[in-house]
Write an enzyme that holds these catalytic residues in place. Structure first.
Site, mmCIF file in Angstrom:
data_model
loop_
_atom_site.group_PDB
_atom_site.id
_atom_site.type_symbol
_atom_site.label_atom_id
_atom_site.label_comp_id
_atom_site.label_asym_id
_atom_site.label_seq_id
_atom_site.Cartn_x
_atom_site.Cartn_y
_atom_site.Cartn_z
ATOM 1 N N GLU A 233 -21.492 15.804 92.449
ATOM 2 C CA GLU A 233 -22.099 16.281 91.157
ATOM 3 C C GLU A 233 -21.018 16.320 89.780
ATOM 4 O O GLU A 233 -21.606 16.053 88.901
ATOM 5 C CB GLU A 233 -22.253 17.629 91.184
ATOM 6 C CG GLU A 233 -23.809 17.954 92.223
ATOM 7 C CD GLU A 233 -24.879 17.249 91.665
ATOM 8 O OE1 GLU A 233 -24.796 17.106 90.646
ATOM 9 O OE2 GLU A 233 -25.974 17.247 92.348
ATOM 10 N N SER B 143 -38.418 67.745 129.160
ATOM 11 C CA SER B 143 -37.237 68.551 129.950
ATOM 12 C C SER B 143 -35.979 68.265 129.353
ATOM 13 O O SER B 143 -35.142 68.833 129.984
ATOM 14 C CB SER B 143 -37.265 68.365 131.518
ATOM 15 O OG SER B 143 -38.336 68.523 132.056
#
Length: 709
Positions: free
Chosen positions: A103, A364
């Site tokens: 680029e 329990s």
């Protein structure tokens, strides 16, 4: 002989016309240069530009990560875009090098505008007859265009972009400009930034990319919609190969590497973004909506493994059943995994409901703390004897899960077998209010009926509590009775000024030692962990909570809507998941701690006399040889069975005390079958008075007279 010159095609511009056009463009550019430096209008453009942003201030998706920074779940922006926070040090250096080479080769030296590149692009445009061969925009100019959000369609727009690029170069460093590009670059659809693109197309973070993957990510922002791999994979491949060829021509990539990269397939679909710890991540995001990155205490590997476990096990049980799991470090209280359901999008099991925070009946699972209080108060030792026989506490008559009684047992066996009656007897002695108080010391939040004092029913699940709370309680037991604040990292834990113990160290160790002897499920081995199961009334909740020397894990299974699941119990439904969860801990596995100083090791006969048998303040309550009594219905009461409406509902008769087998009578006629069960059903013919009787194995009996309507 001379060869005649070929006649150029009519559509091709004459050479002198090309050079004239190029000269005119060059003069135009030079005019721009003068304009940028001298024109007062440029100053106006500069003043109209938005303030220069920094990548750290851009609006981005919220990213929820684990303790090591690994992505758990991202959230789209308010505009529905996937733009994840990222910095250059989290991106593969190979990609950065390819990006700059392709680029903007002069990126390191220019001030935002590469004049030589613009002249070259203009020349190529003219020589190609108006076809764009290469762009003249620098990386900085591309960032300027992305920030403004509008394409450059005319000379004035290009001028604005150039001025903006100069401003960015003046306000930011080169690294900051790269960070902006990495965050804003478009990759098709609602994907922005390299991190979101890498996750969407390759299913991984951009810190380690192949040559082909890096080239594709360089190519996509040039034509993000045209080259979208999920819509046009051939165009994506052509764009990627173009980048590879260009890099080879520039000497930035070996030919062999480019050839190999071209053989790598292009993705043809978008991948789903990670969605681990979905419920916890959403809660964290809602609590901190403006935070870019939220770090949790979760371990991604363990979270992923336990989510798969929960989903697989839930499918085996019932499509309507959900599974929740919480794993935490015992010492720090940090939550290592939090699975709120068997799947966020599991519609049949209401997967959107986070069952780690749902208030449910614990069954329990509170029994260990009950016995721990008895040890702490000096009322019992693990080898103390206690009676497991029907015992009435006013109108409350607990029975064991299987309906049978074992007679005289040790506290150790009463807990390992999860017997209900001895647990309630002990709770009656230590006090349900004390139990609730110790739960709160463990940073749990037990939910009791409004304006009522804790009752004995609390010991068998008559209280609301969350899975997180139970994990906190068991973490305290595993930590020798010291409270542990279970937390996920969204808010720092703040220990109370005075951390009152949940249990003393010896009592806590007694409990852990007993729980290590609980029989494992079929897929487990004994002694690996200390654990307890629980099943709430009506098979609505199945629990299993356990710990080793380092980690505590809690499991819940059931239906989020509270509907019963016949046959679903803690030992068969939740315990197998618990043991498989410990299998997935890997290197975190650790042995249970050793006994603290002062621990008493003795058999029942070797214990001091006061500890050989559990001592309840009410000796008549725990007498061993009482005659049978009809516990329900009570003598002289009226029982509404709907008989006056023509219904035929059975009457349940319950008996306490006595020695089985029992024979039940109604008006002198036996009903049911003699057996060891302490309850039976009688079907009356109609309303009216009835005399109910029971006789035990020793010939002792009891009778009541009731009115049925």
């Amino acid at each position: 002989m001379s060869t005649p010159e070929a006649t150029p095609p009519l559509s091709s511009p004459r050479p002198w016309a090309r050079w004239l056009t190029l000269l005119g463009f060059a003069l135009f550019v030079l005019a721009f240069v003068g304009t940028i430096q001298l024109s007062a209008s440029i100053a106006g453009i500069a003043q109209a530009l938005p303030p220069t942003p920094h990548a750290a201030t851009l609006p981005v998706s919220t990213a929820v990560t684990d303790r090591d920074g690994l992505l758990l779940r991202p959230f789209a922006t308010a505009q529905g875009r996937w733009r994840l926070p990222v910095q250059r040090d989290a991106v593969d250096p190979r990609f950065l090098a390819m990006l700059i080479a392709y680029e903007d080769r002069s990126f390191a030296s220019h001030d935002g505008i590469a004049w030589s590149s613009m002249l070259r692009a203009a020349g190529q445009f003219v020589m190609a007859g108006g076809r764009v061969v290469s762009g003249g925009s620098t990386l900085t100019m591309q960032v300027a265009r992305l920030l403004e959000g509008e394409p450059t369609r005319d000379a004035w727009g290009k001028l604005r972009q150039m001025v903006h690029a100069r401003q960015l170069e003046a306000d930011l460093g080169k690294d900051d400009i790269v960070d902006l590009y990495l965050t804003l670059a478009p990759y098709g659809g609602n994907i922005e930034g390299i991190r979101a693109a890498s996750l969407a197309y390759f299913g991984k973070e951009p810190n380690r990319l192949t040559t082909a993957q890096a080239a594709l990510l360089v190519a996509l922002p040039q034509s993000p919609e045209l080259r979208r791999p999920d819509r046009n994979p051939e165009a994506a491949r052509a764009g990627r190969d173009k980048v590879l060829d260009r890099l080879v021509a520039l000497g930035a990539l070996p030919v062999e590497e480019a050839i190999a990269a071209k053989h790598e397939p292009v993705p043809t679909a978008r991948r789903a973004f990670p969605m681990l710890a979905a419920h916890l991540a959403e809660q964290a995001m809602r609590a901190q909506p403006e935070t870019r990155t939220i770090s949790l205490t979760i371990e991604r590997r363990l979270q992923d493994a336990l989510e798969q476990l929960a989903a697989a096990r839930a499918r085996l049980i019932d499509p309507r059943v959900s599974v929740a799991i919480v794993a935490a470090d015992i010492e720090s209280g940090e939550i290592l995994a939090s699975i709120g359901s068997a799947g966020l999008f599991a519609t049949q099991s209401e997967g959107y409901v986070d069952m780690t925070r749902a208030v449910r009946s614990p069954g329990s699972t509170l029994k260990p703390l009950i016995y721990g209080l008895a040890f702490e108060l000096g009322l019992a030792h693990p080898q103390s004897l206690i009676e497991d026989r029907p015992t009435a506490f006013g109108s409350y008559v607990p029975i064991n899960f299987d309906g049978f009684s074992r007679g005289t047992v040790t506290i150790h066996d009463a807990l390992t077998q999860s017997l209900n009656i001895p647990a309630v007897v002990v709770l009656d002695a230590v006090g349900p209010a004390r139990l609730v108080s110790r739960l709160r010391r463990a940073h749990a939040d037990p939910r009791l009926p409004t304006d009522t004092a804790p009752s004995l029913a609390v010991g068998l699940g008559g209280v609301g509590i969350t899975l997180r709370d139970l994990v906190s309680v068991y973490a305290a037991i595993a930590q020798g009775g010291t409270p542990v604040i279970v937390h996920d990292g969204t808010t720092p834990p703040l220990p109370p000024p005075i951390a009152a113990p949940v249990l003393d160290p010896i009592s806590a160790w007694y409990v852990a030692d007993i729980l290590a002897d609980v029989a494992p499920p079929l897929n487990g081995s004994p002694g690996r962990i200390a654990y307890k199961t629980g099943t709430s009334y009506g098979y609505r909740d199945a629990w299993a909570i356990g710990f080793d020397g380092k980690t505590v894990i809690g499991v819940w299974a059931g239906r989020p809507d509270g509907a019963p699941v016949p046959g679903l119990a803690g030992i068969t439904g939740a315990a197998p998941i618990l043991f498989e969860a410990f299998d997935r801990l890997g290197s975190r596995r650790a042995p249970l701690p050793r006994a603290p100083k002062g621990t008493l090791f003795a058999s029942t006969t070797e214990l001091p006399a006061p500890l050989r048998r559990f001592r309840h303040p009410d000796t008549d309550l725990v007498a061993r040889d009482a005659a049978p009594e009809i516990a329900f219905p009570g003598d002289g009461v009226a029982v509404d069975l709907g008989l006056g409406l023509g219904q035929s509902a059975p009457l349940m008769v319950k008996v306490r005390n006595g020695v089985p087998p029992f024979t039940f009578f109604a008006n002198g006629a036996p009903f049911g079958r003699p057996g060891f069960a302490r309850q039976d059903n009688w079907h009356p013919d109609g309303p009216g008075y009835v005399t109910l009787s029971v006789v035990d194995a020793e010939g002792r009996g009891d009778s009541v007279r009731v009115f049925l309507n």
